[in-house]
Motif scaffolding. Sequence first.
Motif, PDB file in Angstrom:
ATOM      1  N   PRO A  39       0.606  -1.401  -0.231  1.00  0.00           N
ATOM      2  CA  PRO A  39       0.028  -0.381  -0.345  1.00  0.00           C
ATOM      3  C   PRO A  39       0.652   1.451   0.182  1.00  0.00           C
ATOM      4  O   PRO A  39       1.597   1.606   0.135  1.00  0.00           O
ATOM      5  N   LYS A  75      -1.003   7.301   5.908  1.00  0.00           N
ATOM      6  CA  LYS A  75      -2.200   6.069   6.526  1.00  0.00           C
ATOM      7  C   LYS A  75      -3.243   7.487   6.930  1.00  0.00           C
ATOM      8  O   LYS A  75      -3.885   6.645   6.608  1.00  0.00           O
ATOM      9  N   ASP A  77     -12.221   7.609  11.228  1.00  0.00           N
ATOM     10  CA  ASP A  77     -12.074   6.538  11.554  1.00  0.00           C
ATOM     11  C   ASP A  77     -11.532   6.950  13.306  1.00  0.00           C
ATOM     12  O   ASP A  77      -9.934   6.965  12.979  1.00  0.00           O
ATOM     13  N   SER A 103      -3.593  -2.995  13.427  1.00  0.00           N
ATOM     14  CA  SER A 103      -5.109  -2.953  12.672  1.00  0.00           C
ATOM     15  C   SER A 103      -5.088  -3.761  11.692  1.00  0.00           C
ATOM     16  O   SER A 103      -3.477  -4.609  11.136  1.00  0.00           O
ATOM     17  N   ASP A 163      -5.760  -3.574   8.467  1.00  0.00           N
ATOM     18  CA  ASP A 163      -6.047  -2.863   6.903  1.00  0.00           C
ATOM     19  C   ASP A 163      -3.856  -2.835   6.731  1.00  0.00           C
ATOM     20  O   ASP A 163      -3.545  -2.583   5.599  1.00  0.00           O
ATOM     21  N   GLY A 176      -1.330  -4.358   7.655  1.00  0.00           N
ATOM     22  CA  GLY A 176      -1.288  -5.595   7.268  1.00  0.00           C
ATOM     23  C   GLY A 176       0.678  -5.994   7.531  1.00  0.00           C
ATOM     24  O   GLY A 176       1.136  -7.329   7.229  1.00  0.00           O
TER      25      GLY A 176
END
Length: 163
Positions: free
Chosen positions: A47, A69, A123, A149, A151, A153
Amino acid sequence: MVNQKAHVPHNGEYLTFRLGSEEYGIDILKVQEIRSYEQPTRIANAPEFIKGVVNLRGVIVPIVDLRLKLGCATAEYNSFTVVIVLNVKNRVVGAVVDSVSDVLELSRDAIRPAPELSSAAVDTSFITGIGAINERMLILMDIEGLMSSADMGLMDSVTAAAS
């Protein structure tokens, strides 16, 4: 006080850093070291916020740009850009931030609950509170929760269902 969230902020020392015009604080006990930014080795298909990896004294450390992020408007790399090397759940992870400010000791009285916002809009699950020191407002983060978390990874999820 049994039903409180696990990441309720507590009095103690917080490392403060900047992302854009905002100032954040993380538990100093999660910080291993602070290093100047060096270009990491890119990992294919990662990402955008995972900048790559660096070799830190024989340990391969993933580098996460917290500015990307967390959706900061700009993420410029300059002489103030640093990497906060964190020890999160026995894993070493680097977090790129605009600059590190200082270490502050916050009493429980100086910490206010995080505002409740619509989860569809933003969030806030990793914001544990707001530290208020004189005129400064400090967004306190659960850096361990953020870095582990799903997301991100970066960690094997302990709670993931077996496939």
